[in-house]
Motif scaffolding. Structure first.
Motif, PDB file in Angstrom:
ATOM      1  N   UNK A  17      13.404  81.856 -37.051  1.00 45.23           N
ATOM      2  CA  UNK A  17      12.936  80.520 -36.688  1.00 45.23           C
ATOM      3  C   UNK A  17      13.394  80.091 -35.301  1.00 45.23           C
ATOM      4  N   UNK A  18      14.284  80.858 -34.679  1.00 44.11           N
ATOM      5  CA  UNK A  18      14.644  80.557 -33.294  1.00 44.11           C
ATOM      6  C   UNK A  18      13.425  80.638 -32.374  1.00 44.11           C
ATOM      7  N   UNK A  19      12.478  81.492 -32.717  1.00 45.38           N
ATOM      8  CA  UNK A  19      11.259  81.644 -31.917  1.00 45.38           C
ATOM      9  C   UNK A  19      10.173  80.660 -32.323  1.00 45.38           C
ATOM     10  N   UNK A  70       5.851  77.383 -38.217  1.00 44.08           N
ATOM     11  CA  UNK A  70       5.315  76.229 -38.929  1.00 44.08           C
ATOM     12  C   UNK A  70       5.367  76.396 -40.437  1.00 44.08           C
ATOM     13  N   UNK A  71       5.336  77.660 -40.888  1.00 40.65           N
ATOM     14  CA  UNK A  71       5.331  77.914 -42.323  1.00 40.65           C
ATOM     15  C   UNK A  71       6.185  79.139 -42.623  1.00 40.65           C
ATOM     16  N   UNK A 107      15.896  74.677 -49.249  1.00 39.93           N
ATOM     17  CA  UNK A 107      16.737  73.547 -48.810  1.00 39.93           C
ATOM     18  C   UNK A 107      17.298  73.804 -47.415  1.00 39.93           C
ATOM     19  N   UNK A 108      17.664  75.048 -47.129  1.00 48.01           N
ATOM     20  CA  UNK A 108      18.181  75.404 -45.798  1.00 48.01           C
ATOM     21  C   UNK A 108      17.130  75.145 -44.728  1.00 48.01           C
ATOM     22  N   UNK A 109      15.896  75.492 -45.006  1.00 50.25           N
ATOM     23  CA  UNK A 109      14.818  75.259 -44.030  1.00 50.25           C
ATOM     24  C   UNK A 109      14.579  73.763 -43.855  1.00 50.25           C
ATOM     25  N   UNK A 110      14.563  73.017 -44.953  1.00 51.65           N
ATOM     26  CA  UNK A 110      14.324  71.567 -44.862  1.00 51.65           C
ATOM     27  C   UNK A 110      15.394  70.880 -44.025  1.00 51.65           C
ATOM     28  N   UNK A 111      16.662  71.300 -44.192  1.00 51.88           N
ATOM     29  CA  UNK A 111      17.755  70.656 -43.463  1.00 51.88           C
ATOM     30  C   UNK A 111      17.725  70.982 -41.969  1.00 51.88           C
ATOM     31  N   UNK A 116      15.130  72.630 -40.109  1.00 55.29           N
ATOM     32  CA  UNK A 116      13.860  72.786 -39.389  1.00 55.29           C
ATOM     33  C   UNK A 116      12.857  71.796 -39.990  1.00 55.29           C
ATOM     34  N   UNK A 117      12.878  70.592 -39.455  1.00 53.82           N
ATOM     35  CA  UNK A 117      12.163  69.479 -40.082  1.00 53.82           C
ATOM     36  C   UNK A 117      10.655  69.679 -40.118  1.00 53.82           C
TER      37      UNK A 117
END
Length: 577
Positions: free
Chosen positions: A524-526, A529-530, A549-553, A555-556
């Motif tokens: 996700x550093x690059x 969207x999904x 939950x890790x993604x939600x916190x 990467x909004x």
């Protein structure tokens, strides 16, 4: 339509700039974007070579705007002041890099290479002599980037600009003479290409380059040069695929041939950024040259912008995958000239196909019973890949036959299956089935392709959409090491958790959940969207919930979707679109 160009006053005035410093580069980039925005409709209107597509001005503007935004980012970055303020080298490199990332169409791709050629010289010095050398380097590098250069195009205008100021001198004088040479060459283009002469227009890509050089003259002198004379008019021309800017690279049998307006060439424009080494790119050029026309490959230092027109967009993307890592893939369908497959005669129909075939089907190779069942519910004919037992070509051919369709999209979802899938596709085509092989390398790419599959649209459009969705999906896999071995991330021991990104071991960990979080963060550093998570049986309870939950916190703006693969799949597959 031509007239003698007005002579320039070569006297250098006291208020003119004698060095192309960082501020001047910034002003030039802004003025170029503004000028192309004003003139893009007029440039689009004279876009008749090699076909009347009408987007050269738009493509040039979008490329210039991306370049300007990259320059602005250098000047507005935190701490960009005082001793840390950008210098000429920073500005011209940002200009070239922004154009490379944002290049659109033939014209924009060639413009990005012109700017890159200039940047390499201007980073060494920014006076008039360096500008003259920079324009020469730009013209040479742009011509080298085009597979089959043709005179009477933007390449001709660039060469004339360089020749016009080859003697160097003061910066304003060099800029004026370069503009004068380009303008004169532009007016001569109708005499070099018959299609331009018949339409009564100059080359659109060349016209855009004159605008760029005019912005440079105005920036360093404070006075706008006299614009080139307008074309007297453009007769109505049928639209067709392609784009006028740059040479007509029509491949074998078409080099240098002025195509008539309305010429129906390749059906798709394929563009992508590519991370690859020089040797791989040379092989890529040869392969794409055989696949299509209008081939332009620009860039360097490991990052390239690839542009080609082709009837086989999947093969063009697959060539990029074999060369390196393609991303920002854009595929545009012009107008398909491929006739629909003729129905099979009863006598020629194999026994297995005597059932009335459906119009189209998707055949996908998938790990795990759950994932295969899920895709079957979505309408795909599935082949389950068992651990250590990849399906053979005969099994893939049987699946294509079982689909009972006139048209089949084949998703191997594994790099190791590419040869077997290609062989199965060829055998199926020999039986009268139209097969498109999309070179998906992981199950998550196949899921992304299947998600955009629409049987109601044309086969070509469906394949393009599915190829683009698969190509835009980065993938990763978590596995458990069976023995000690050397990897690209170091030495692993039996039982270690391996995080593989795009097929290479990137993370070695002890805990599946912690390793998965690390892999997700790296991907996700690059951007993305999904996130797609495919979880197998036997993974830690709550793994998917923890990762969601890790993604939600962190990467909004990123959504997450989870599928259960069941038995026979790797512990975790990750896709990022």
């Amino acid at each position: 339509m031509s007239r003698a160009p007005q002579p320039f006053d070569h006297t250098v005035r006291s208020d003119e700039r004698l060095v192309l410093d960082a501020g001047t580069v910034r002003a030039w980039s802004a003025r170029t974007a503004e000028a192309l925005e004003r003139e893009r409709a007029a440039i689009d209107a004279i876009n008749v070579y090699p076909v009347a597509d009408g987007d050269t001005g738009t493509n040039l503007y979008l490329t210039a705007d991306a370049a300007h935004r990259a320059v602005e980012a250098v000047f507005t970055a935190p701490g960009a002041s005082g001793t840390s303020a950008p210098d000429t080298t920073d500005a011209v490199r940002a200009l070239a890099h922004g154009a490379l990332l944002g290049a659109r169409g033939n014209s924009g791709t060639i413009l990005s290479q012109l700017l890159r050629g200039m940047a390499g010289v201007l980073a060494e010095g920014a006076d008039g002599d360096h500008l003259a050398r920079a324009l020469a380097a730009a013209a040479s590098s742009a011509r080298a980037a085009v597979a089959h250069p043709v005179e009477g195009t933007i390449l001709t205008v660039a060469a004339a600009a360089a020749a016009g100021c080859a003697d160097g001198g003061a910066l304003p004088d060099v800029a004026r003479r370069a503009y004068g040479g380009a303008r004169t060459a532009l007016e001569a283009t109708p005499g070099q290409l018959a299609v331009l002469g018949r339409a009564g227009v100059v080359d659109a890509g060349g016209r855009g380059l004159v605008t760029v050089l005019g912005a440079l003259v105005e920036t360093v002198t404070g006075r706008a040069p006299e614009p080139p004379p307008a074309s007297p008019g453009v007769r109505d021309l049928p639209a067709g695929p392609g784009e006028s800017c740059g040479p007509a690279d029509h491949g074998p049998g078409h080099e240098g041939s002025g195509q008539e307006p309305g010429y129906e060439g390749s059906g798709y424009e394929v563009l992508y950024l590519l991370e690859a080494g020089d040797d791989a790119v040379e092989l890529l050029r040869a392969r794409l040259d055989a696949l299509g026309d209008s081939l332009v490959v620009v860039g360097g230092d490991g990052l390239w912008n690839v542009h080609v027109h082709t009837d086989d967009p999947g093969a063009a993307v697959e060539a990029g995958i074999e060369a390196g890592r393609p991303h920002r893939i854009r595929i545009t369908h012009f107008a398909s000239a491929t006739p629909a497959p003729a129905p099979l005669a009863e006598a020629d129909t194999p026994a297995h196909a005597r059932v009335e075939p459906s119009p189209r089907a998707v055949v996908a190779v998938l790990p795990g019973e759950g994932l295969a069942g899920l895709c079957a519910e979505a309408g795909a004919t599935t082949v389950q890949a068992r651990p250590g037992e990849p399906p053979a070509g005969d099994e893939l051919l049987d699946a294509v036959r079982r689909a009972h369709a006139r048209e089949v999209v084949l998703l191997p979802n594994d790099t190791e299956l590419r040869a077997a899938a290609a062989a199965a596709a060829e055998r199926a085509r020999a039986e009268g089935i139209r097969v498109a092989l999309i070179p998906t390398r992981a199950a998550v790419q196949g899921i992304a392709a299947l998600a955009v599959h629409e049987p109601g649209r044309s086969f070509d459009e469906d394949v393009v959409a599915m190829t683009a969705a698969a190509g835009a999906t980065r993938y990763a896999e978590l596995a458990v090491a069976e023995r000690q071995s050397f990897t690209s991330a170091g030495v692993c021991q039996a039982g270690d958790v391996l995080g593989l990104i795009e097929g290479d071991v990137a993370v070695i960990g002890q805990d599946l959940t912690d390793t998965a979080r690390t892999v997700l963060d790296r991907m996700l550093q690059a951007g993305g969207e999904l996130v797609t998570l495919v979880v197998a049986d036997g993974t830690p309870p709550g793994l998917a919930d923890t990762l969601e939950a890790h993604v939600r916190r962190g990467y909004l703006a990123v959504d997450t979707v989870t599928y259960h693969a069941g038995e026979g799949a790797p512990p975790l597959l990750i896709g990022v679109e």
